[in-house]
Design an enzyme around this catalytic site. Structure first.
Site, PDB file in Angstrom:
ATOM      1  N   GLU A  84      70.436  15.258  57.622  1.00 54.63           N
ATOM      2  CA  GLU A  84      70.347  16.744  57.843  1.00 54.63           C
ATOM      3  C   GLU A  84      71.330  17.680  57.108  1.00 54.63           C
ATOM      4  O   GLU A  84      72.414  16.812  57.049  1.00 54.63           O
ATOM      5  CB  GLU A  84      70.415  16.964  59.339  1.00 54.63           C
ATOM      6  CG  GLU A  84      69.151  16.296  59.957  1.00 54.63           C
ATOM      7  CD  GLU A  84      68.876  16.831  61.433  1.00 54.63           C
ATOM      8  OE1 GLU A  84      67.730  17.106  61.847  1.00 54.63           O
ATOM      9  OE2 GLU A  84      69.773  16.725  62.027  1.00 54.63           O
ATOM     10  N   CYS A  97      76.941  22.855  55.509  1.00 52.83           N
ATOM     11  CA  CYS A  97      77.554  21.573  56.293  1.00 52.83           C
ATOM     12  C   CYS A  97      76.364  20.281  55.704  1.00 52.83           C
ATOM     13  O   CYS A  97      75.261  20.438  55.815  1.00 52.83           O
ATOM     14  CB  CYS A  97      77.418  21.679  57.730  1.00 52.83           C
ATOM     15  SG  CYS A  97      78.023  20.052  58.589  1.00 52.83           S
ATOM     16  N   CYS A 104      75.887   6.702  60.930  1.00 58.52           N
ATOM     17  CA  CYS A 104      77.340   6.592  61.056  1.00 58.52           C
ATOM     18  C   CYS A 104      78.001   5.386  61.789  1.00 58.52           C
ATOM     19  O   CYS A 104      77.255   5.076  62.660  1.00 58.52           O
ATOM     20  CB  CYS A 104      77.983   7.827  61.581  1.00 58.52           C
ATOM     21  SG  CYS A 104      79.721   8.118  61.732  1.00 58.52           S
ATOM     22  N   CYS A 108      81.543   7.312  68.148  1.00 59.08           N
ATOM     23  CA  CYS A 108      82.295   8.165  68.710  1.00 59.08           C
ATOM     24  C   CYS A 108      81.133   8.421  69.795  1.00 59.08           C
ATOM     25  O   CYS A 108      80.135   8.659  69.723  1.00 59.08           O
ATOM     26  CB  CYS A 108      82.436   9.608  68.121  1.00 59.08           C
ATOM     27  SG  CYS A 108      83.792   9.194  66.908  1.00 59.08           S
ATOM     28  N   CYS A 111      78.913  11.704  70.056  1.00 63.12           N
ATOM     29  CA  CYS A 111      78.136  12.339  68.955  1.00 63.12           C
ATOM     30  C   CYS A 111      76.817  11.717  68.537  1.00 63.12           C
ATOM     31  O   CYS A 111      76.749  10.559  68.736  1.00 63.12           O
ATOM     32  CB  CYS A 111      79.076  12.058  67.561  1.00 63.12           C
ATOM     33  SG  CYS A 111      78.456  12.734  66.101  1.00 63.12           S
ATOM     34  N   CYS A 325      77.777  21.229  65.813  1.00 64.94           N
ATOM     35  CA  CYS A 325      78.671  19.966  65.740  1.00 64.94           C
ATOM     36  C   CYS A 325      78.137  18.808  66.543  1.00 64.94           C
ATOM     37  O   CYS A 325      78.069  18.927  67.852  1.00 64.94           O
ATOM     38  CB  CYS A 325      80.041  20.360  65.980  1.00 64.94           C
ATOM     39  SG  CYS A 325      80.928  21.645  65.158  1.00 64.94           S
TER      40      CYS A 325
HETATM   41  N1  SAH Z   1      82.518  11.512  60.698  1.00 69.05           N
HETATM   42  C1  SAH Z   1      83.589  12.822  60.520  1.00 69.05           C
HETATM   43  C2  SAH Z   1      82.584  14.022  60.266  1.00 69.05           C
HETATM   44  C3  SAH Z   1      81.975  14.656  61.363  1.00 69.05           C
HETATM   45  S1  SAH Z   1      82.434  16.335  61.347  1.00 69.05           S
HETATM   46  C4  SAH Z   1      84.641  13.149  61.629  1.00 69.05           C
HETATM   47  O1  SAH Z   1      84.205  12.590  62.556  1.00 69.05           O
HETATM   48  O2  SAH Z   1      85.342  14.016  61.591  1.00 69.05           O
HETATM   49  C5  SAH Z   1      81.681  16.823  63.054  1.00 69.05           C
HETATM   50  C6  SAH Z   1      82.590  17.117  64.007  1.00 69.05           C
HETATM   51  O3  SAH Z   1      82.004  17.243  65.059  1.00 69.05           O
HETATM   52  C7  SAH Z   1      83.895  16.118  64.460  1.00 69.05           C
HETATM   53  O4  SAH Z   1      85.038  16.626  64.562  1.00 69.05           O
HETATM   54  C8  SAH Z   1      83.146  15.548  65.702  1.00 69.05           C
HETATM   55  O5  SAH Z   1      83.963  14.844  66.275  1.00 69.05           O
HETATM   56  C9  SAH Z   1      82.511  16.795  66.235  1.00 69.05           C
HETATM   57  N2  SAH Z   1      81.519  16.250  67.201  1.00 69.05           N
HETATM   58  C10 SAH Z   1      80.846  15.176  67.344  1.00 69.05           C
HETATM   59  N3  SAH Z   1      79.912  15.160  68.501  1.00 69.05           N
HETATM   60  C11 SAH Z   1      80.348  16.466  69.016  1.00 69.05           C
HETATM   61  C12 SAH Z   1      79.731  16.961  70.064  1.00 69.05           C
HETATM   62  N4  SAH Z   1      78.914  16.605  70.942  1.00 69.05           N
HETATM   63  N5  SAH Z   1      80.157  18.254  70.599  1.00 69.05           N
HETATM   64  C13 SAH Z   1      81.121  19.031  69.839  1.00 69.05           C
HETATM   65  N6  SAH Z   1      81.942  18.569  68.741  1.00 69.05           N
HETATM   66  C14 SAH Z   1      81.288  17.292  67.987  1.00 69.05           C
END
Ligand code: SAH
Length: 336
Positions: A84, A97, A104, A108, A111, A325
């Site tokens: 996406e 974006c 991935c 985390c 996410c 995000c």
């Molecule tokens: N893998 C990379 C790129 C992802 S960027 C990274 O981890 O940075 C997406 C951003 O959104 C990251 O900062 C991630 O930690 C954050 N993110 C992931 N899940 C989220 C959620 N449920 N709510 C808010 N931010 C989230």
């Protein structure tokens, strides 16, 4: 292919350099087949068709947020996998974006992109395609790029760097490094590798906690490179590139949003001039984590500001279409 590579490949086929330039320009239009490159002789188009293939994705689904006009694309890739991308409209210009991997591997806890793990890397062209085709389909001129979609960009290092060079090309999208942000969960050895390239892009680091106990619970990567190791790499990155790091911090209720966390975060970032971007946690149905309360947010911000840490809150865009995000995914149950 970069222009010089295309030039070499066409030279091998007995073609002059200006043909390579024509092909490169067509690829950025973009086109779906060599046959659309109408200023090339038919025989050359056929030869190209035999030797190369275009990764052009198909729009499987397009959603537009009724709240803020954010557009989300679900792309079907040439091998049937999906990723996406999201187009956001800001006053300083439209931003796309993009995803860097199918799924991935980082795991985390908050996410959606990591559910089901990683399937494969995206090729440089497949990352570029998202920019080209999102611009073509949306009709919106895209001037900024964030590598913040599905995947860990630094886990797909070579293809991502190749993408950065491609999107930077004057005969292509011609987007400058200062208009590009790359976000990483903190793969320290790759942060150093990126620093060595001295690119002028903005590096964002998903910190999400200032202490190892909390961070290891929500981010498995912290067990390989802990908070202090990561922050030391961030300092090296700044020393090498002169670019300040932006730290992302998703606010998770009763997990990382207490006064203790705010104070420790301020201690760890004191004097670095770094910027903290708070992200109110977005809904991921599979996860039991909840967003911080508005009071917890306010007090967290107040603590950071009192300690002279530069803090902003990320605007939530496209929540009605799961475009915020952490909400992007490679699999959509409803489309199975
Ligand atoms: N893998 C990379 C790129 C992802 S960027 C990274 O981890 O940075 C997406 C951003 O959104 C990251 O900062 C991630 O930690 C954050 N993110 C992931 N899940 C989220 C959620 N449920 N709510 C808010 N931010 C989230």
């Amino acid at each position: 292919m970069l222009p010089e590579e295309l030039c070499a490949a066409l030279k091998e086929m007995g073609e002059p350099p200006f043909r390579a330039k024509q092909v490169f320009k067509w690829l950025s239009v973009p086109v779906r087949s060599f046959d659309e490159m109408t200023n090339l002789p038919k025989t050359l188009r056929e030869k190209l068709e035999e030797r190369f293939f275009l990764t052009a994705p198909i729009v499987e689904r397009k959603q537009v947020s009724a709240l803020d006009g954010t557009v989300k694309y679900l792309w079907r890739l040439y091998d049937g996998n999906h990723v996406e991308s999201v187009v956001m409209r800001y006053e300083h210009g439209n931003t796309v974006c993009v995803s860097s991997e199918v799924g991935c591997p980082m795991g985390c806890a908050f996410c959606a992109s990591t559910i089901g793990g990683k399937v494969r890397n995206l090729a440089a062209s497949e990352i570029l395609d998202q920019v080209l085709w999102a611009q073509a389909d949306s009709g919106l001129k895209l001037s900024n790029i964030v590598l913040m979609g599905i995947g860990e960009p630094l886990d797909n290092f070579d293809n991502v760097v190749r993408f950065l060079k491609l999107v930077n090309e004057p005969d292509g999208m011609n987007i400058g490094m200062r208009h590009i942000s790359l976000s990483t969960c903190g793969i320290v050895e790759k942060i150093d590798k990126l620093a060595a390239l001295g690119l002028q892009l903005t590096l964002s680091v998903s910190l999400h906690a200032p202490d190892n106990e909390t961070r290891s619970k929500i981010m498995p990567v912290n067990r390989a490179w802990d908070v202090d190791t990561l922050l030391a790499a961030c300092r090296r990155y700044f020393d090498r590139t002169g670019r300040r790091i932006s730290f992302e911090y998703a606010m998770i209720r009763d997990v990382n949003d207490t006064p203790y966390h705010a104070r420790l975060l301020a201690d760890k970032l004191a004097g670095t001039g770094s910027h903290v971007n708070l992200i109110p946690l977005n809904e991921v149905p599979e996860s039991r984590l909840r967003p911080s309360t508005p009071e917890a947010m306010r007090s967290f911000i107040a603590t950071l500001e009192k300690r002279n840490i530069n803090v902003t809150v990320r605007r939530k865009l496209g929540p009605d279409i799961e475009a915020s995000c952490g909400q992007l995914r490679r699999e959509r149950e409803e489309l199975r």
